[in-house]
Design a protein around this motif. Structure first.
Motif, PDB file in Angstrom:
ATOM      1  N   PHE A 134      16.109  -7.993  51.862  1.00 30.64           N
ATOM      2  CA  PHE A 134      14.885  -7.724  51.095  1.00 30.64           C
ATOM      3  C   PHE A 134      14.538  -8.999  50.328  1.00 30.64           C
ATOM      4  O   PHE A 134      15.266  -9.396  49.414  1.00 30.64           O
ATOM      5  N   GLY A 135      13.452  -9.646  50.698  1.00 32.37           N
ATOM      6  CA  GLY A 135      13.088 -10.930  50.111  1.00 32.37           C
ATOM      7  C   GLY A 135      11.996 -10.806  49.070  1.00 32.37           C
ATOM      8  O   GLY A 135      10.803 -10.757  49.407  1.00 32.37           O
ATOM      9  N   LEU A 136      12.387 -10.755  47.804  1.00 37.20           N
ATOM     10  CA  LEU A 136      11.420 -10.706  46.703  1.00 37.20           C
ATOM     11  C   LEU A 136      11.647 -11.866  45.735  1.00 37.20           C
ATOM     12  O   LEU A 136      10.740 -12.654  45.466  1.00 37.20           O
ATOM     13  N   THR A 137      12.858 -11.997  45.191  1.00 41.52           N
ATOM     14  CA  THR A 137      13.170 -13.013  44.191  1.00 41.52           C
ATOM     15  C   THR A 137      13.015 -14.418  44.769  1.00 41.52           C
ATOM     16  O   THR A 137      13.425 -14.687  45.898  1.00 41.52           O
ATOM     17  N   GLU A 138      12.435 -15.310  43.986  1.00 36.64           N
ATOM     18  CA  GLU A 138      12.268 -16.703  44.404  1.00 36.64           C
ATOM     19  C   GLU A 138      13.009 -17.634  43.454  1.00 36.64           C
ATOM     20  O   GLU A 138      13.407 -17.229  42.356  1.00 36.64           O
ATOM     21  N   PRO A 139      13.204 -18.912  43.849  1.00 40.70           N
ATOM     22  CA  PRO A 139      13.929 -19.850  42.986  1.00 40.70           C
ATOM     23  C   PRO A 139      13.340 -19.968  41.581  1.00 40.70           C
ATOM     24  O   PRO A 139      14.080 -20.127  40.611  1.00 40.70           O
ATOM     25  N   ASP A 140      12.021 -19.868  41.451  1.00 42.16           N
ATOM     26  CA  ASP A 140      11.372 -20.032  40.150  1.00 42.16           C
ATOM     27  C   ASP A 140      10.747 -18.741  39.622  1.00 42.16           C
ATOM     28  O   ASP A 140      10.095 -18.751  38.580  1.00 42.16           O
ATOM     29  N   HIS A 141      10.937 -17.637  40.347  1.00 42.26           N
ATOM     30  CA  HIS A 141      10.311 -16.381  39.927  1.00 42.26           C
ATOM     31  C   HIS A 141      11.266 -15.235  40.205  1.00 42.26           C
ATOM     32  O   HIS A 141      11.387 -14.760  41.339  1.00 42.26           O
ATOM     33  N   GLY A 142      11.947 -14.798  39.143  1.00 42.37           N
ATOM     34  CA  GLY A 142      12.862 -13.676  39.246  1.00 42.37           C
ATOM     35  C   GLY A 142      12.286 -12.453  38.565  1.00 42.37           C
ATOM     36  O   GLY A 142      11.807 -11.523  39.203  1.00 42.37           O
ATOM     37  N   SER A 143      12.281 -12.473  37.219  1.00 40.53           N
ATOM     38  CA  SER A 143      11.772 -11.327  36.463  1.00 40.53           C
ATOM     39  C   SER A 143      10.257 -11.183  36.540  1.00 40.53           C
ATOM     40  O   SER A 143       9.724 -10.136  36.173  1.00 40.53           O
ATOM     41  N   ASP A 144       9.554 -12.219  37.016  1.00 42.03           N
ATOM     42  CA  ASP A 144       8.099 -12.173  37.106  1.00 42.03           C
ATOM     43  C   ASP A 144       7.673 -12.315  38.567  1.00 42.03           C
ATOM     44  O   ASP A 144       7.182 -13.355  38.999  1.00 42.03           O
ATOM     45  N   PRO A 145       7.855 -11.262  39.375  1.00 42.96           N
ATOM     46  CA  PRO A 145       7.544 -11.383  40.803  1.00 42.96           C
ATOM     47  C   PRO A 145       6.064 -11.603  41.077  1.00 42.96           C
ATOM     48  O   PRO A 145       5.711 -12.086  42.151  1.00 42.96           O
ATOM     49  N   ALA A 146       5.197 -11.288  40.123  1.00 45.47           N
ATOM     50  CA  ALA A 146       3.770 -11.514  40.337  1.00 45.47           C
ATOM     51  C   ALA A 146       3.452 -12.996  40.509  1.00 45.47           C
ATOM     52  O   ALA A 146       2.427 -13.353  41.086  1.00 45.47           O
ATOM     53  N   GLY A 147       4.347 -13.857  40.033  1.00 42.04           N
ATOM     54  CA  GLY A 147       4.127 -15.297  40.161  1.00 42.04           C
ATOM     55  C   GLY A 147       4.676 -15.887  41.440  1.00 42.04           C
ATOM     56  O   GLY A 147       4.718 -17.120  41.577  1.00 42.04           O
ATOM     57  N   MET A 148       5.102 -15.054  42.381  1.00 41.70           N
ATOM     58  CA  MET A 148       5.721 -15.584  43.609  1.00 41.70           C
ATOM     59  C   MET A 148       4.801 -16.575  44.307  1.00 41.70           C
ATOM     60  O   MET A 148       3.571 -16.459  44.278  1.00 41.70           O
ATOM     61  N   ARG A 149       5.425 -17.578  44.941  1.00 41.64           N
ATOM     62  CA  ARG A 149       4.682 -18.616  45.636  1.00 41.64           C
ATOM     63  C   ARG A 149       4.696 -18.462  47.153  1.00 41.64           C
ATOM     64  O   ARG A 149       3.931 -19.136  47.850  1.00 41.64           O
ATOM     65  N   THR A 150       5.585 -17.647  47.666  1.00 38.59           N
ATOM     66  CA  THR A 150       5.575 -17.391  49.106  1.00 38.59           C
ATOM     67  C   THR A 150       4.206 -16.842  49.487  1.00 38.59           C
ATOM     68  O   THR A 150       3.682 -15.921  48.848  1.00 38.59           O
ATOM     69  N   TYR A 151       3.623 -17.427  50.534  1.00 35.76           N
ATOM     70  CA  TYR A 151       2.230 -17.121  50.863  1.00 35.76           C
ATOM     71  C   TYR A 151       2.105 -16.793  52.345  1.00 35.76           C
ATOM     72  O   TYR A 151       2.747 -17.419  53.198  1.00 35.76           O
ATOM     73  N   ALA A 152       1.288 -15.816  52.647  1.00 42.62           N
ATOM     74  CA  ALA A 152       0.973 -15.445  54.022  1.00 42.62           C
ATOM     75  C   ALA A 152      -0.522 -15.610  54.240  1.00 42.62           C
ATOM     76  O   ALA A 152      -1.324 -15.053  53.489  1.00 42.62           O
ATOM     77  N   ARG A 153      -0.888 -16.366  55.253  1.00 46.38           N
ATOM     78  CA  ARG A 153      -2.311 -16.579  55.559  1.00 46.38           C
ATOM     79  C   ARG A 153      -2.600 -16.065  56.969  1.00 46.38           C
ATOM     80  O   ARG A 153      -1.728 -16.042  57.844  1.00 46.38           O
ATOM     81  N   ARG A 154      -3.817 -15.646  57.169  1.00 46.16           N
ATOM     82  CA  ARG A 154      -4.223 -15.208  58.491  1.00 46.16           C
ATOM     83  C   ARG A 154      -4.549 -16.420  59.356  1.00 46.16           C
ATOM     84  O   ARG A 154      -5.150 -17.397  58.901  1.00 46.16           O
ATOM     85  N   ASP A 155      -4.150 -16.350  60.597  1.00 46.06           N
ATOM     86  CA  ASP A 155      -4.489 -17.373  61.585  1.00 46.06           C
ATOM     87  C   ASP A 155      -4.848 -16.631  62.868  1.00 46.06           C
ATOM     88  O   ASP A 155      -3.974 -16.280  63.659  1.00 46.06           O
ATOM     89  N   GLY A 156      -6.133 -16.370  63.028  1.00 49.25           N
ATOM     90  CA  GLY A 156      -6.554 -15.509  64.116  1.00 49.25           C
ATOM     91  C   GLY A 156      -6.053 -14.092  63.875  1.00 49.25           C
ATOM     92  O   GLY A 156      -6.236 -13.521  62.796  1.00 49.25           O
ATOM     93  N   ALA A 157      -5.361 -13.535  64.859  1.00 51.36           N
ATOM     94  CA  ALA A 157      -4.808 -12.187  64.712  1.00 51.36           C
ATOM     95  C   ALA A 157      -3.432 -12.193  64.072  1.00 51.36           C
ATOM     96  O   ALA A 157      -2.896 -11.126  63.742  1.00 51.36           O
TER      97      ALA A 157
END
Length: 389
Positions: A134-157
């Motif tokens: 389960f990938g939620l916690t990031e190196p710079d964002h633990g207690s504040d998951p709203a600040g996560m930097r992992t990003y998903a972008r659409r590329d076609g379908a």
């Protein structure tokens, strides 16, 4: 009726036959397959045979056991809690394996996934054939998951994911990762097969806690996924936070398992260790420690049982889970530290479980919500005022 030192409040009388059977099966497995070896695993900083252990846990029905359908056991919340207690009495790392598999990865797919995602993953995860993370916690964002930097972008379908996740249990042995990422439309969850190009999960070493557990970093470098990899039934933080609440409930029980192991060890030791010509359990100061430990241990178990009954009735609130995790982990640590003082120098030896449990609980104290976060959750509930920001 005589006094039962193992159940001084008579809590077992609240359990049904099936509850006791579940507890007995999991306790027997943990004492046979984990307890004799876990000290060596902890010292080596590894969990050998994790895939075999996962399959065995699957055969017990312990993976995703409170979920229904798709090969899951459909057990009650109380039965799941009893299993967590017995697993953590062996080691927190084993309970973490089960919690992450069932209460985070499987729960996310079961509650928010498409029917195709459920059919593809859940039966194999329930048997332990496929391990999840389960990938939620990031190196710079633990207690504040709203600040996560992992990003998903659409590329076609397709979707293309980039980012990093940190402190991920089961990461480097997982067949599937549930990864949460920012998108243009808000935070979304993605079901990521770990053989996908661009996905890597290097294991984190040099831990002094949860050493008999696989902990990893997740690295996502242009990970391309089909459009149907997204969890369709949720957008925003409600998704990952509801998963965390389910897993925290298991910790409420599990922490008392670690505490029970330390208490039982200290009690047995006090009856046999002699100083000044008699067992140390006969001295007032030692008895005071044992009495205080027993009070907090069984209060914690009673609290866990109450929360389990509320969950089974569909009435358990996240604030109540925070109440349970805050109290039970904090008291479990104190029980472990007191047990260490009763054992004296032997308390730091891996021949006894006390120091191992104490160091493991330092991780349990902060993962899936730090003390401060749970205090603020309760503070907001009590006052109606939000102190998070």
């Amino acid at each position: 009726m005589g006094f039962d030192s193992a159940d001084p409040l008579g809590i077992d009388e609240l359990l049904g036959v099936e509850d006791l059977d579940v507890r007995g099966v999991v306790r027997g497995w943990a004492r046979e397959r984990v307890v004799p070896y876990v000290g060596e695993w902890y010292e080596a900083g590894e969990l050998p045979g994790i895939r075999e252990l996962a399959r065995e846990l699957g055969s017990l029905g312990a993976l995703g056991m409170s979920l229904s359908g798709y090969g899951c056991a459909g057990a009650s919340a109380v039965q799941y809690g009893l299993a967590c207690l017995e697993l953590e009495a062996a080691d927190s790392g084993i309970r973490s394996l089960v919690s992450v598999q069932g209460s985070l990865a499987m729960y996310a797919i079961h509650r928010f996934g498409s029917e195709e995602q459920k059919q593809h993953w859940l039966p194999r995860m329930a048997t332990g054939e496929a391990i999840g993370c389960f990938g939620l916690t990031e190196p710079d964002h633990g207690s504040d998951p709203a600040g996560m930097r992992t990003y998903a972008r659409r590329d076609g379908a397709d979707w293309v994911l980039n980012g990093r996740k940190m402190w991920i249990t089961n990461g480097s042995v997982a067949a599937v990762a549930v990864v949460w990422a920012q998108t243009e439309g808000g935070i979304r969850g993605f079901v990521v097969p770990t053989e996908t190009p661009g996905f890597a999960a290097p294991e984190i070493k040099h831990k002094w806690s949860l050493r008999a557990s696989v902990t990893s970093e997740l690295v996502l470098d242009d990970v391309r996924l089909p459009g149907d990899a997204v969890l369709p039934e949720v957008t925003g933080l409600r998704g990952p936070l509801s998963c965390l609440s389910h897993a925290r409930y298991g910790i409420v029980w599990g922490a008392m398992g670690a505490a029970r192991s330390c208490f039982e060890t200290a009690l047995d030791y006090a009856k046999t260790r002699e100083q000044f010509g008699r067992p140390i359990g006969g001295f007032q100061l030692t008895q005071a420690k044992l009495a205080d430990m027993a009070v907090e241990l069984h209060k914690g178990i009673l609290l866990a049982h109450h929360l389990g009954r509320r969950m089974d009735a569909g009435r358990l609130r996240p604030e109540q889970v925070s109440f349970g995790k805050l109290n039970n982990v904090r008291e479990a640590i104190e029980i472990c530290r007191t047990a260490r003082t009763i054992l004296g120098a032997n308390g730091i030896s891996l021949e006894y479980p006390v120091m191992r449990h104490a160091t493991n609980l330092e991780s349990v104290l902060t993962y899936e919500g730090t003390v401060e976060m749970h205090q603020l959750v309760l503070g907001k509930a009590l006052t109606g005022l939000d102190a998070f920001r």
